[in-house]
Motif scaffolding. Structure first.
Motif, PDB file in Angstrom:
ATOM      1  N   LEU A 139     -15.510  20.539 -36.428  1.00 44.00           N
ATOM      2  CA  LEU A 139     -16.460  19.941 -35.485  1.00 44.00           C
ATOM      3  C   LEU A 139     -17.098  18.655 -36.008  1.00 44.00           C
ATOM      4  O   LEU A 139     -17.890  18.036 -35.295  1.00 44.00           O
ATOM      5  CB  LEU A 139     -17.564  20.949 -35.136  1.00 44.00           C
ATOM      6  CG  LEU A 139     -17.116  22.195 -34.366  1.00 44.00           C
ATOM      7  CD1 LEU A 139     -18.288  23.156 -34.192  1.00 44.00           C
ATOM      8  CD2 LEU A 139     -16.526  21.820 -33.034  1.00 44.00           C
TER       9      LEU A 139
ATOM     10  N   VAL B 150     -21.996  18.456 -30.316  1.00 44.84           N
ATOM     11  CA  VAL B 150     -22.081  19.915 -30.248  1.00 44.84           C
ATOM     12  C   VAL B 150     -23.364  20.347 -29.556  1.00 44.84           C
ATOM     13  O   VAL B 150     -24.333  19.592 -29.472  1.00 44.84           O
ATOM     14  CB  VAL B 150     -22.028  20.541 -31.664  1.00 44.84           C
ATOM     15  CG1 VAL B 150     -20.678  20.306 -32.309  1.00 44.84           C
ATOM     16  CG2 VAL B 150     -23.132  20.020 -32.547  1.00 44.84           C
TER      17      VAL B 150
ATOM     18  N   ALA C 219     -18.558  22.960 -29.173  1.00 46.83           N
ATOM     19  CA  ALA C 219     -18.266  21.558 -28.863  1.00 46.83           C
ATOM     20  C   ALA C 219     -18.583  21.290 -27.397  1.00 46.83           C
ATOM     21  O   ALA C 219     -18.347  22.136 -26.535  1.00 46.83           O
ATOM     22  CB  ALA C 219     -16.805  21.254 -29.146  1.00 46.83           C
TER      23      ALA C 219
END
Length: 159
Positions: A74, A79, A126
């Motif tokens: 990520l 996020v 995400a």
């Protein structure tokens, strides 16, 4: 001493759970040797065809749970903090880096309270919407004046 009766050769280990259960019933006297041999000669029971089909379909069906991402996957992405993290739930930001020792992401949260926090991967998801992700990335990169610290006292007027 009294003479000992000859012992029977030890039986080979059971090749299936079914055979082991019937052998235990035979040894305890619950069934006769004839019943045991007849049951072992029969074909093993198969699950009903519909049950086999349902089991096969369940094994091949896609899982509802999301696939686990590799640690650090990520980094650089926008996020959102999931509901598993109480205080910050729903807040968005950018995952700046992955700390392998702590197994946490360092996330720069978007304004109004801009701060950097360390969160576990399970507490992040995400942001898939590209438009929303671009807006959040812009807020994190260019915070507006006064949004960073709402509790700061106003500047004194010039004298």
């Amino acid at each position: 001493p009294p003479p000992e009766a000859p012992r029977a050769a030890p039986a080979a280990p059971a090749s299936s759970l079914r055979e082991a259960r019937y052998r235990a019933a035979l040894d305890s006297g619950q069934i006769s040797r004839e019943d045991y041999e007849r049951k072992m000669a029969e074909a093993p029971e198969q699950p009903a065809p519909d049950l086999r089909d349902r089991l096969r379909a369940a094994q091949l069906a896609p899982r509802d749970e999301p696939a686990r991402e590799k640690p650090g996957a990520l980094v650089g992405r926008v996020v959102r903090v999931t509901r598993q993290h109480g205080k910050l739930s729903g807040r968005c930001g950018v995952a700046e880096r992955w700390d392998p020792k702590a197994a946490r992401y360092e996330v720069q949260l978007a304004p109004p309270k801009r701060k950097t926090v360390q969160l576990m991967a399970g507490h992040l998801e995400a942001v898939a919407d590209e438009v929303e992700a671009d807006e959040i990335r812009t807020k994190v990169a260019n915070p507006k004046e006064g949004e960073d610290d709402a509790a700061a006292p106003p500047a004194a007027p010039p004298a």
